[in-house]
Structures are given as structure tokens and as C-alpha cells.
Design an enzyme around this catalytic site. Structure first.
Site, mmCIF file in Angstrom:
data_model
loop_
_atom_site.group_PDB
_atom_site.id
_atom_site.type_symbol
_atom_site.label_atom_id
_atom_site.label_comp_id
_atom_site.label_asym_id
_atom_site.label_seq_id
_atom_site.Cartn_x
_atom_site.Cartn_y
_atom_site.Cartn_z
ATOM 1 N N HIS A 232 0.851 -1.188 0.000
ATOM 2 C CA HIS A 232 0.000 0.000 0.000
ATOM 3 C C HIS A 232 0.886 1.237 0.000
ATOM 4 O O HIS A 232 2.079 1.164 0.304
ATOM 5 C CB HIS A 232 -0.892 0.010 1.257
ATOM 6 N N ASP A 234 0.847 5.160 1.805
ATOM 7 C CA ASP A 234 0.150 5.833 2.902
ATOM 8 C C ASP A 234 -0.639 7.012 2.346
ATOM 9 O O ASP A 234 -0.190 7.678 1.418
ATOM 10 C CB ASP A 234 1.150 6.302 3.960
ATOM 11 N N HIS A 289 4.771 0.082 -0.043
ATOM 12 C CA HIS A 289 5.482 -0.736 0.951
ATOM 13 C C HIS A 289 4.551 -1.790 1.520
ATOM 14 O O HIS A 289 3.328 -1.718 1.340
ATOM 15 C CB HIS A 289 6.068 0.154 2.056
ATOM 16 N N ARG A 299 7.057 -8.796 15.968
ATOM 17 C CA ARG A 299 7.529 -7.493 15.490
ATOM 18 C C ARG A 299 6.519 -6.419 15.861
ATOM 19 O O ARG A 299 5.313 -6.687 15.919
ATOM 20 C CB ARG A 299 7.722 -7.530 13.981
HETATM 21 O O1 LIG Z 1 5.046 -2.045 10.256
HETATM 22 C C1 LIG Z 1 5.590 -1.371 9.399
HETATM 23 O O2 LIG Z 1 6.824 -1.361 9.273
HETATM 24 C C2 LIG Z 1 4.793 -0.538 8.431
HETATM 25 C C3 LIG Z 1 3.421 -0.165 8.903
HETATM 26 C C4 LIG Z 1 2.670 0.591 7.856
HETATM 27 O O3 LIG Z 1 2.979 0.562 6.703
HETATM 28 C C5 LIG Z 1 1.481 1.403 8.230
HETATM 29 O O4 LIG Z 1 1.062 1.375 9.402
HETATM 30 O O5 LIG Z 1 0.958 2.109 7.333
HETATM 31 FE FE LIG Z 2 2.097 2.192 5.593
#
Ligand SMILES: O=C(O)CCC(=O)C(=O)O
Ligand SMILES: [Fe+2]
Length: 354
Positions: A232, A234, A289, A299
Site C-alpha cells: 500500500h 500511505d 510498501h 515485530r
Molecule cells: O510495520 C511497518 O513497518 C509498516 C506499517 C505501515 O505501513 C502502516 O502502518 O501504514
Molecule cells: Fe504504511
């Protein structure tokens, strides 16, 4: 809580996974069918992950010579970068991480007390975008807009203030850093404080809105068939991300493929979001990403999604538009864009194309 932002969620409630039961991922020994992406994922990840050859640039915010140079390159080619010497104390970051860990390690039934409602913006639950896909993602999230006091009370009726204090401190640091980063990125495009009226008289972006998204990725019994968060971009102007000491984040580079972003102690990841892409009239891409999961280690990540004040329409900056560079996108508010993203997802940006 800014009402407009939650309006976007209310008008576009999460698609119902009525057929999928909410599950406590931390207790599962096998990957349930509802979370098995197998065939979908191979479509998504044709390119190999060639790590080591390509690294997301690390930019030293204290380096006045190389910093800006590297930044422009990173913004143009990656739409993301990592930053060091960013001025946020490690202590504050680690306190917030500890608070997030404490939250996610509560028993599932306890966490459900702060469950995000279908039409709500904040609270505990699966990442919102999961509603747009036929499968669930291997992650749990907690979304905070403004004060988390209401949910913190639900989770820790007798002891909620420490979570609120840490969150408030972290949000304050993030907001300040996000404003600073906005100007670093905008100045690299030749934009000055006079060019953005909604930044306020001193360019402080005082009325900007931040969403703090805490993400937890439990260990996964079958990581090759699961995905933490599907690819996605952001919807923010920019996102500041802290990842705990465990890799999982990958960014996509055209003609290269998925590149892992290993955590660097003390560094923060910065993503260019769709709204900054629009503001830059397409000069800086918003980074695609995703998050992969693993078999051995939990994680955690904390994403601060930074957006413009409610009611402000984001459109290509007039300084970046001329006869040869016509505006690529029509104006849009964050609220309106979130609504479009909730409906159109990958096609939301192109729906704004002129
Ligand atoms: O957990 C991550 O490294 C990315 C999280 C992410 O892309 C988001 O919350 O939009
Ligand atoms: Fe994100």
C-alpha cells in the site's frame, strides 16, 4: 478527536468480514484459511527481494552538505528514506515502544474492550485496509487520534494515565519532527513558507493532524503464505515510522522489486504519502510498501501518519506548475481522500488525475 477525520471512516465503514471470525493470532498454531494468501501473494510479489544490493538511503539531518543532496535523490527515486540525528530522544521512542508492547501483550479479551467500532477511527483491531481484501492480514493494530484516554480507561481502568502520558509525549515529538521534515522536503522543491498558507504564519503546521498507528505482528506459523500488511501507499502527507528491532518492512522500487528495510538503532523511516505526492505535482512518488512476517520473532512498529488540517484542500503547488508542467491532480481534502482510498484503494490516486 477531529470529527472530520472520523467522518471519513463513518461514511465508508469497514467492509464486513462477517464470514471471517476475529481471531487471536497470538494463540494460533496453524495458519487458518482466512489468513492464507498463497496465490494472491505470488501475484503481488513477482520481483525477488534483492537485499544488500539496494538500501533505503539513511539521511543525517545534521549534515548540511550531504543531507539535502541525498534527500532529493531519496525522495525522487524511493519516495522514502531513513533519518538519523532527528532530534527525538531514544528514550521517548523506547518508552512508547514499551507502552505499545504492554498493550499488545494483554490477553485478547482484554484488548477487545478497546475494540475499534466498524465506523470508528480509533481503538484496537485489524488494520483498516484489511476490509478491502478477501483475506485477513497477520497483524493487529491500535489507532490513536488525539488523546487515547477513552480506550486506555477501557484497558486499564485503574492505571491508564501512564499510557496517555507516554502517548502524548510521543505525539508531540512526532508532530514537531513531521513539521521539520515537511520543510526539509518542501525546500528541496524550492517551496518557501509564503507558498503554503495553511502552514500558518511561522510555518509551524500548527493545525496539522496526526494519526498514531501501533502495529503488532505476532510470530506466524506459516509466514510464506501470510502477509503482515499488504502492499500500500500511505494516504498521509508523510509518515514517520519506528520499527522494533526486527525486520519485516519492505519498500518497492520499480525495476528492482521488494527491498527490505532492516531496522537501524535510533533511525526512523520516513515515507512520502499520497498527499505529498500530489503537492509535489508528481515529482516525489509515494512509496509502495508492505510488511512480511516471520516464524520466530514478534515485530512491532509505530507509524505516525501526518496530514493537513481538516478542510484544507491539497493540490499541486502553484510554483511547481507551469505551461510545461500542468497540474496532475485535482484538489482534495484528507478526509475526502481517505474516503476515496477506502473505496478505490490502489485506484484512488489515479481517480484524482486531471
Ligand atoms: O510495520 C511497518 O513497518 C509498516 C506499517 C505501515 O505501513 C502502516 O502502518 O501504514
Ligand atoms: Fe504504511
Amino acid at each position: 478527536m477531529p470529527s472530520r477525520l472520523s467522518d471519513a471512516f463513518e461514511t465508508h465503514p469497514t467492509f464486513q468480514h462477517h464470514h471471517i471470525q476475529n481471531l487471536d493470532l497470538n494463540s494460533l498454531q496453524h495458519l487458518p484459511d482466512s489468513h492464507a494468501w498463497a496465490s494472491e501473494l505470488t501475484d503481488y510479489s513477482l520481483s525477488p527481494d534483492i537485499n544488500g544490493l539496494f538500501n533505503l538511503p539513511i539521511i543525517d539531518l545534521n549534515d548540511p552538505i550531504n543531507g539535502p543532496k541525498h534527500l532529493v535523490h531519496a525522495c525522487k527515486t524511493w519516495g522514502a528514506f531513513q533519518i538519523i540525528n532527528h532530534g527525538v530522544s531514544n528514550q521517548v521512542v523506547h518508552r512508547m515502544e514499551a507502552a505499545a508492547k504492554k498493550l499488545f501483550s494483554l490477553p485478547y479479551e482484554e484488548k477487545l474492550k478497546a475494540e475499534r467500532f466498524e465506523d470508528g477511527a480509533t481503538g484496537y483491531g485489524p488494520i483498516r485496509i484489511s476490509s478491502l481484501f478477501p483475506k485477513r492480514m497477520w497483524s493487529e493494530g491500535f489507532t490513536i487520534v488525539g488523546s487515547p484516554i477513552q480506550h486506555a480507561r477501557e484497558l486499564w481502568p485503574d492505571n491508564y494515565t501512564s499510557f496517555c502520558d507516554v502517548t502524548e509525549e510521543y505525539q508531540k515529538e512526532m508532530k514537531e519532527l513531521a513539521g521539520k521534515l515537511m520543510w526539509i522536503v518542501l525546500e528541496s522543491l524550492g517551496i518557501t513558507k509564503e507558498d503554503i498558507s495553511w502552514a500558518g504564519p511561522n510555518g509551524e503546521f500548527k493545525d496539522s493532524v496526526g494519526v498514531l498507528q501501533l502495529n503488532s505482528y505476532p510470530i506466524c506459523p506459516d509466514p510464506d503464505r501470510a502477509i503482515g500488511i499488504v502492499d500500500h501507499t500511505d494516504s498521509s502527507l508523510l509518515t514517520i515510522l519506528h520499527q522494533s528491532n526486527q525486520s519485516g518492512l519492505q519498500v518497492f522500487r520499480e525495476e528492482i522489486g521488494w527491498v527490505s528495510v532492516p531496522p537501524v538503532e535510533g533511525a526512523l523511516v520516513v515515507n512520502i504519502g499520497d498527499l505529498l505526492h500530489i503537492l509535489s505535482n508528481g515529482l516525489y512518488p509515494s512509496v509502495l510498501h508492505r510488511v512480511v512476517v516471520n516464524r520466530d520473532r514478534h515485530r512491532l512498529s509505530m507509524a505516525y501518519l501526518y496530514g493537513p488540517p481538516n478542510n484544507v484542500e491539497i493540490s499541486p503547488l502553484s510554483k511547481l506548475v507551469d505551461h510545461y508542467h500542468p497540474p496532475l491532480y485535482r484538489p482534495v481534502t484528507w478526509t475526502e481522500y481517505l474516503g476515496m482510498k477506502a473505496k478505490l484503494f490502489y485506484k484512488a490516486l489515479s481517480a484524482l488525475r486531471l
